[in-house]
Design a protein around this motif. Structure first.
Motif, PDB file in Angstrom:
ATOM      1  N   UNK A 167      90.853  77.355  34.483  1.00 30.74           N
ATOM      2  CA  UNK A 167      89.858  78.270  33.621  1.00 30.74           C
ATOM      3  C   UNK A 167      88.577  77.659  33.339  1.00 30.74           C
ATOM      4  N   UNK A 168      88.185  78.242  33.237  1.00 30.28           N
ATOM      5  CA  UNK A 168      86.400  78.036  32.912  1.00 30.28           C
ATOM      6  C   UNK A 168      85.679  78.717  31.709  1.00 30.28           C
ATOM      7  N   UNK A 169      83.934  78.502  31.596  1.00 25.93           N
ATOM      8  CA  UNK A 169      83.800  79.679  30.831  1.00 25.93           C
ATOM      9  C   UNK A 169      82.199  78.408  30.837  1.00 25.93           C
ATOM     10  N   UNK A 170      81.070  79.334  31.032  1.00 21.87           N
ATOM     11  CA  UNK A 170      79.450  78.752  31.037  1.00 21.87           C
ATOM     12  C   UNK A 170      78.990  79.163  29.658  1.00 21.87           C
ATOM     13  N   UNK A 171      78.718  78.103  28.611  1.00 23.04           N
ATOM     14  CA  UNK A 171      77.923  78.845  27.446  1.00 23.04           C
ATOM     15  C   UNK A 171      76.650  78.736  27.599  1.00 23.04           C
ATOM     16  N   UNK A 172      75.541  79.301  27.345  1.00 24.55           N
ATOM     17  CA  UNK A 172      74.571  78.603  26.469  1.00 24.55           C
ATOM     18  C   UNK A 172      74.081  79.011  24.670  1.00 24.55           C
ATOM     19  N   UNK A 173      73.244  77.427  24.640  1.00 24.43           N
ATOM     20  CA  UNK A 173      73.235  77.269  23.351  1.00 24.43           C
ATOM     21  C   UNK A 173      71.486  78.109  23.143  1.00 24.43           C
ATOM     22  N   UNK A 174      72.004  79.231  22.161  1.00 21.50           N
ATOM     23  CA  UNK A 174      70.301  80.145  22.043  1.00 21.50           C
ATOM     24  C   UNK A 174      69.318  78.681  21.824  1.00 21.50           C
ATOM     25  N   UNK A 175      70.016  78.264  20.586  1.00 23.40           N
ATOM     26  CA  UNK A 175      68.964  77.016  19.570  1.00 23.40           C
ATOM     27  C   UNK A 175      68.292  75.962  20.690  1.00 23.40           C
ATOM     28  N   UNK A 176      68.744  75.854  21.668  1.00 26.42           N
ATOM     29  CA  UNK A 176      67.943  74.755  22.149  1.00 26.42           C
ATOM     30  C   UNK A 176      67.767  75.154  24.242  1.00 26.42           C
ATOM     31  N   UNK A 177      68.117  76.005  24.045  1.00 25.04           N
ATOM     32  CA  UNK A 177      68.622  76.947  25.545  1.00 25.04           C
ATOM     33  C   UNK A 177      68.836  76.255  26.821  1.00 25.04           C
ATOM     34  N   UNK A 178      70.130  75.635  26.021  1.00 25.03           N
ATOM     35  CA  UNK A 178      70.875  74.954  27.397  1.00 25.03           C
ATOM     36  C   UNK A 178      72.380  75.590  27.422  1.00 25.03           C
ATOM     37  N   UNK A 179      73.116  74.849  28.325  1.00 23.20           N
ATOM     38  CA  UNK A 179      73.847  75.934  29.173  1.00 23.20           C
ATOM     39  C   UNK A 179      74.654  74.919  29.026  1.00 23.20           C
ATOM     40  N   UNK A 180      76.690  74.748  28.136  1.00 23.61           N
ATOM     41  CA  UNK A 180      77.664  73.957  28.260  1.00 23.61           C
ATOM     42  C   UNK A 180      78.424  74.743  29.413  1.00 23.61           C
ATOM     43  N   UNK A 181      79.388  73.692  29.696  1.00 20.57           N
ATOM     44  CA  UNK A 181      80.196  74.111  30.941  1.00 20.57           C
ATOM     45  C   UNK A 181      81.945  73.362  30.446  1.00 20.57           C
ATOM     46  N   UNK A 182      82.435  74.148  30.044  1.00 21.69           N
ATOM     47  CA  UNK A 182      84.066  74.338  30.170  1.00 21.69           C
ATOM     48  C   UNK A 182      84.890  74.494  31.196  1.00 21.69           C
ATOM     49  N   UNK A 183      86.174  73.027  31.079  1.00 15.50           N
ATOM     50  CA  UNK A 183      87.707  73.335  31.371  1.00 15.50           C
ATOM     51  C   UNK A 183      88.215  73.902  31.182  1.00 15.50           C
ATOM     52  N   UNK A 184      89.737  74.675  31.293  1.00 15.43           N
ATOM     53  CA  UNK A 184      90.717  74.973  30.187  1.00 15.43           C
ATOM     54  C   UNK A 184      92.187  74.665  31.312  1.00 15.43           C
ATOM     55  N   UNK A 185      92.689  73.906  30.559  1.00 15.90           N
ATOM     56  CA  UNK A 185      94.435  74.362  30.967  1.00 15.90           C
ATOM     57  C   UNK A 185      95.352  75.194  29.824  1.00 15.90           C
ATOM     58  N   UNK A 186      96.319  75.962  30.801  1.00 16.95           N
ATOM     59  CA  UNK A 186      96.823  76.206  29.484  1.00 16.95           C
ATOM     60  C   UNK A 186      97.833  75.255  28.913  1.00 16.95           C
ATOM     61  N   UNK A 187      97.798  75.798  27.632  1.00 18.04           N
ATOM     62  CA  UNK A 187      98.718  74.308  27.059  1.00 18.04           C
ATOM     63  C   UNK A 187     100.245  74.469  27.226  1.00 18.04           C
ATOM     64  N   UNK A 188     100.393  75.569  27.657  1.00 20.82           N
ATOM     65  CA  UNK A 188     102.107  76.055  27.682  1.00 20.82           C
ATOM     66  C   UNK A 188     102.201  74.356  29.258  1.00 20.82           C
ATOM     67  N   UNK A 189     101.239  74.213  29.824  1.00 26.85           N
ATOM     68  CA  UNK A 189     101.049  73.106  31.123  1.00 26.85           C
ATOM     69  C   UNK A 189     100.770  72.271  30.655  1.00 26.85           C
ATOM     70  N   UNK A 190     100.353  71.909  30.085  1.00 24.94           N
ATOM     71  CA  UNK A 190     100.059  70.501  29.689  1.00 24.94           C
ATOM     72  C   UNK A 190     101.519  70.080  28.759  1.00 24.94           C
TER      73      UNK A 190
END
Length: 146
Positions: A15-38
């Motif tokens: 699973x992926x997320x792209x989020x913007x930090x409004x105070x800094x104006x930059x984007x962050x990227x995230x990759x997620x794995x289901x806890x069950x699968x881990x």
């Protein structure tokens, strides 16, 4: 902490997320794995850590309490433009504001939402290749004649 620019998508078993930090104006990227699968296969996390993101992976764990374990990266590296406004820094201690102003000037490129999304897509492809290689190794191991 984040603004409305929250993009979610899935692929390659992640699973992926792209989020913007409004105070800094930059984007962050995230990759997620289901806890069950881990729980079933802890090597998934090691394989995800082996993929190449922008900068380095940061471990966010179960930050969003959504059943996924998240790794993330920031587009606030020394090579990135960080479009802080004076208003953002106005309430910060003077020493910190000075350091941030220096940081703002060092970047050469602003990392867009599309940049982060394509980086996450590349991460997904790398992750799939690692998992496919691991599966081949398991499938080709000789069976011992115990």
């Amino acid at each position: 902490m984040f603004d409305e620019n929250d993009i979610k998508f899935e692929g390659y078993g992640l699973k992926f997320r792209v989020l913007r930090l409004p105070n800094f104006g930059t984007f962050n990227g995230y990759a997620g794995l289901p806890v069950e699968a881990l729980t079933e296969d802890p090597s998934l996390l090691a394989d995800l850590f082996e993929t190449q993101c922008h900068g380095r992976w940061l471990d966010f764990g179960e930050h969003w309490a959504d059943g996924n374990y998240w790794l993330g990266f920031s587009c606030m590296t020394p090579k990135d433009v960080i479009p802080l406004s004076a208003a953002t820094c106005s309430n910060w201690p003077h020493e910190f504001s000075q350091k941030v102003e220096l940081l703002r000037g060092t970047g050469r490129e602003y990392r867009t939402q599309d940049f982060v999304r394509s980086t996450l897509d590349r991460v997904g492809r790398q992750f799939k290749e690692l998992r496919d290689e691991r599966a081949k190794l398991i499938d080709t191991r000789p069976i011992s004649a115990g």
